[in-house]
Design an enzyme around this catalytic site. Structure first.
Site, PDB file in Angstrom:
ATOM      1  N   HIS A   1     -16.034   6.152  37.875  1.00 19.47           N
ATOM      2  CA  HIS A   1     -17.477   6.107  37.599  1.00 19.47           C
ATOM      3  C   HIS A   1     -18.248   5.726  36.614  1.00 19.47           C
ATOM      4  CE1 HIS A   1     -21.629   7.069  39.438  1.00 19.47           C
ATOM      5  NE2 HIS A   1     -21.610   7.606  40.205  1.00 19.47           N
TER       6      HIS A   1
ATOM      7  N   ASP B   1     -14.064  15.286  35.757  1.00 17.95           N
ATOM      8  CA  ASP B   1     -15.692  14.737  35.975  1.00 17.95           C
ATOM      9  C   ASP B   1     -14.836  15.577  37.516  1.00 17.95           C
ATOM     10  OD1 ASP B   1     -16.710  13.797  37.739  1.00 17.95           O
ATOM     11  OD2 ASP B   1     -16.688  11.626  37.276  1.00 17.95           O
TER      12      ASP B   1
ATOM     13  N   LYS C   1     -23.511  17.265  46.166  1.00 19.91           N
ATOM     14  CA  LYS C   1     -21.998  16.645  46.515  1.00 19.91           C
ATOM     15  C   LYS C   1     -21.454  17.753  47.752  1.00 19.91           C
ATOM     16  CE  LYS C   1     -21.563  12.554  43.699  1.00 19.91           C
ATOM     17  NZ  LYS C   1     -22.619  10.796  43.804  1.00 19.91           N
TER      18      LYS C   1
ATOM     19  N   GLN D   1     -16.443  14.740  42.581  1.00 19.86           N
ATOM     20  CA  GLN D   1     -15.353  14.501  44.247  1.00 19.86           C
ATOM     21  C   GLN D   1     -14.241  15.342  44.231  1.00 19.86           C
ATOM     22  OE1 GLN D   1     -17.418  12.399  46.201  1.00 19.86           O
ATOM     23  NE2 GLN D   1     -17.905  10.898  44.663  1.00 19.86           N
TER      24      GLN D   1
HETATM   25  N1  7TS Z   1     -18.440  10.229  38.883  1.00 18.67           N
HETATM   26  C1  7TS Z   1     -17.730  10.754  40.426  1.00 18.67           C
HETATM   27  C2  7TS Z   1     -16.423  10.784  40.438  1.00 18.67           C
HETATM   28  C3  7TS Z   1     -18.889  10.278  41.197  1.00 18.67           C
HETATM   29  O1  7TS Z   1     -18.497  10.155  41.968  1.00 18.67           O
HETATM   30  C4  7TS Z   1     -20.333  10.075  40.916  1.00 18.67           C
HETATM   31  C5  7TS Z   1     -21.198   9.898  42.165  1.00 18.67           C
HETATM   32  C6  7TS Z   1     -20.781  10.727  39.873  1.00 18.67           C
HETATM   33  C7  7TS Z   1     -20.248  10.911  38.355  1.00 18.67           C
HETATM   34  C8  7TS Z   1     -22.474  10.824  39.234  1.00 18.67           C
HETATM   35  O2  7TS Z   1     -22.908  11.862  39.874  1.00 18.67           O
HETATM   36  P1  7TS Z   1     -23.933  12.255  40.283  1.00 18.67           P
HETATM   37  O3  7TS Z   1     -24.696  13.345  41.338  1.00 18.67           O
HETATM   38  O4  7TS Z   1     -25.198  12.409  38.652  1.00 18.67           O
HETATM   39  O5  7TS Z   1     -25.100  10.726  40.472  1.00 18.67           O
HETATM   40  N2  7TS Z   1     -20.911   9.303  43.404  1.00 18.67           N
HETATM   41  C9  7TS Z   1     -21.617   8.542  44.090  1.00 18.67           C
HETATM   42  C10 7TS Z   1     -20.647   7.365  44.845  1.00 18.67           C
HETATM   43  O6  7TS Z   1     -19.900   7.920  45.169  1.00 18.67           O
HETATM   44  N3  7TS Z   1     -21.807   6.703  45.664  1.00 18.67           N
HETATM   45  O7  7TS Z   1     -23.299   7.489  45.754  1.00 18.67           O
HETATM   46  C11 7TS Z   1     -23.128   7.943  44.055  1.00 18.67           C
END
Ligand code: 7TS
Length: 409
Positions: A124, A201, A227, A204
């Site tokens: 990501h 990370d 999430k 997910q």
């Molecule tokens: N790493 C992964 C694997 C992710 O899927 C996401 C967010 C992040 C990091 C970042 O997370 P945040 O909470 O800091 O934003 N993924 C997604 C997605 O797939 N669609 O919207 C956000």
């Protein structure tokens, strides 16, 4: 005994709504953010209605209650991921900020020009850009574990990269596009053998299956509450105490200090050293309620339910001509099905799905390099969680047939 997951839908008020008159919401976008059960919403309401005060400061009843609830959440989260101590749980805003904390604090005090950081082609953007910034600023080197045609990480290439004496290996546990579940325990052990530390990370993975940081031997792990049925605005950086205590502070200000003089300061102990300013108190309390909720169902049970959903989704989608699901077979995959529909742009696909009440995501899902590697601009993604049902996958399949009809494909 097998759990009836449909019963949990009643815990999520939003799942009962219609998105248009007569059109029921089918929420298939949990990889972006999950929906929230009433117990989480109520826990935050309760804090604001009955206990609202700043923490770690006032000597009055409300301040003590708020502080206790905030710290109880930290302990719940520590237990949930198998950390040794609650002080290894640093509250941040989200996964992105947690990774940036490692990049700004650990990496800037440990890495020098020419040092190698190993990432992967399926990251990501939040586990790419902080390292790009550091590469520009410090001249560190970045290498990437390639993604195979099967949607897996090329482990042979990884072992070759490890021979170049990396300092850090940073990779996602589960891909938000391919759904690939990477063999984190083996990859971390290999990183340690090569003398590197490992940042996982878990954005997910932590929401969807049991994750134990001690079993994995992860040095750092980042994840987000939103999430995993929790609120937005709060996430965690887990770090081994030995690493965290040797790191300089990230943000400076109130709460992260023991003493301040005009020309100097003494940083606070863990975890407060990394929690400058008034934190997201209600959100931390909601995060604790989210972890309680997930634990009451059982992460093993959630993982089994999502496995059944993804197997059924792959079966259904693979039957539709022109639909190509990205990533590995179900045995290596969590509850994410990103796909292309031959000749139809993902934005058009998702617009028609939306007209049927289905919420999916279209675009590059913050993984542009991965889409480049796959030679596509974008994809449509359906992602599942504990509240989804096989009937919703039937609705997805039916709506995709309609998409093809509308576009004459
Ligand atoms: N790493 C992964 C694997 C992710 O899927 C996401 C967010 C992040 C990091 C970042 O997370 P945040 O909470 O800091 O934003 N993924 C997604 C997605 O797939 N669609 O919207 C956000």
């Amino acid at each position: 005994m097998k759990l009836n997951f449909a019963q949990y839908r009643n815990d999520f008020p939003i799942l009962g709504r219609e998105v248009r008159p007569g059109i029921q919401l089918v929420y298939l976008d949990s990889a972006a953010t999950s929906q929230k059960p009433l117990v989480v919403i109520e826990s935050m309401n309760d804090y604001y209605r009955n206990h609202n005060a700043n923490i770690h400061r006032g000597i009055h009843v409300l301040a003590e209650e708020a502080t206790q609830a905030y710290e109880e959440s930290r302990q719940k989260i520590a237990r949930f991921i198998g950390a040794r101590h609650a002080r290894e749980i640093i509250f941040t805003r989200n996964t992105t900020e947690s990774i940036n904390l490692v990049a700004y604090s650990w990496a800037r005090s440990n890495l020098k020009r020419g040092d190698l950081v190993i990432l992967t082609e399926m990251e990501h953007h939040s586990n790419l850009v902080p390292w790009h910034i550091l590469a520009e600023e410090r001249g560190i080197r970045l290498e990437f574990i390639p993604v195979t045609d099967d949607g897996l990480l090329d482990q042979e290439a990884y072992h070759q990269l490890l021979q170049q004496n990396p300092r850090l290996v940073a990779f996602l546990h589960m891909s938000n596009v391919l759904g690939t579940i990477n063999p984190a325990k083996d990859m971390i052990a290999a990183a340690h053998q090569a003398g590197a530390i490992a940042l996982l990370d878990g954005a997910q993975s932590v929401p969807h299956f049991p994750v134990d940081v001690q079993d994995l031997d992860a040095d750092f792990m980042a994840f987000s509450a939103h999430k995993m049925v929790g609120p937005t605005g709060i996430g965690v950086l887990y770090g081994k105490e030995s690493l965290l205590s040797a790191m300089p502070p990230f943000l400076g200000g109130g709460d992260m200090i023991k003493k301040v003089h005009l020309h100097s300061f003494v940083p606070n102990d863990l975890p407060y050293k990394f929690e400058a300013g008034t934190p997201a108190i209600a959100e931390a309390i909601g995060f604790g309620a989210a972890v309680d909720y997930l634990s009451s169902i059982g992460m093993e049970n959630i993982a089994i339910h999502e496995r059944e959903l993804i197997m059924y989704a792959l079966e259904s989608l693979n039957e539709i001509k022109g639909v190509d699901v990205l990533g590995p077979s179900a045995s290596h995959k969590g509850g994410v099905a990103a796909f292309t529909v031959k000749g139809i742009h993902p934005h058009d696909v998702s617009q028609i799905l939306d007209s049927e009440g289905l919420a999916v995501r279209a675009g590059h899902h913050c993984a542009m390099p991965l889409h480049e590697k796959l030679n596509i601009q974008a994809s449509t993604r359906a992602s599942f969680y504990l509240y989804n049902t096989p009937e919703e996958i039937d609705k997805l399949a039916a709506a995709l047939l309609k998409v093809k009809k509308v576009f004459g494909e």
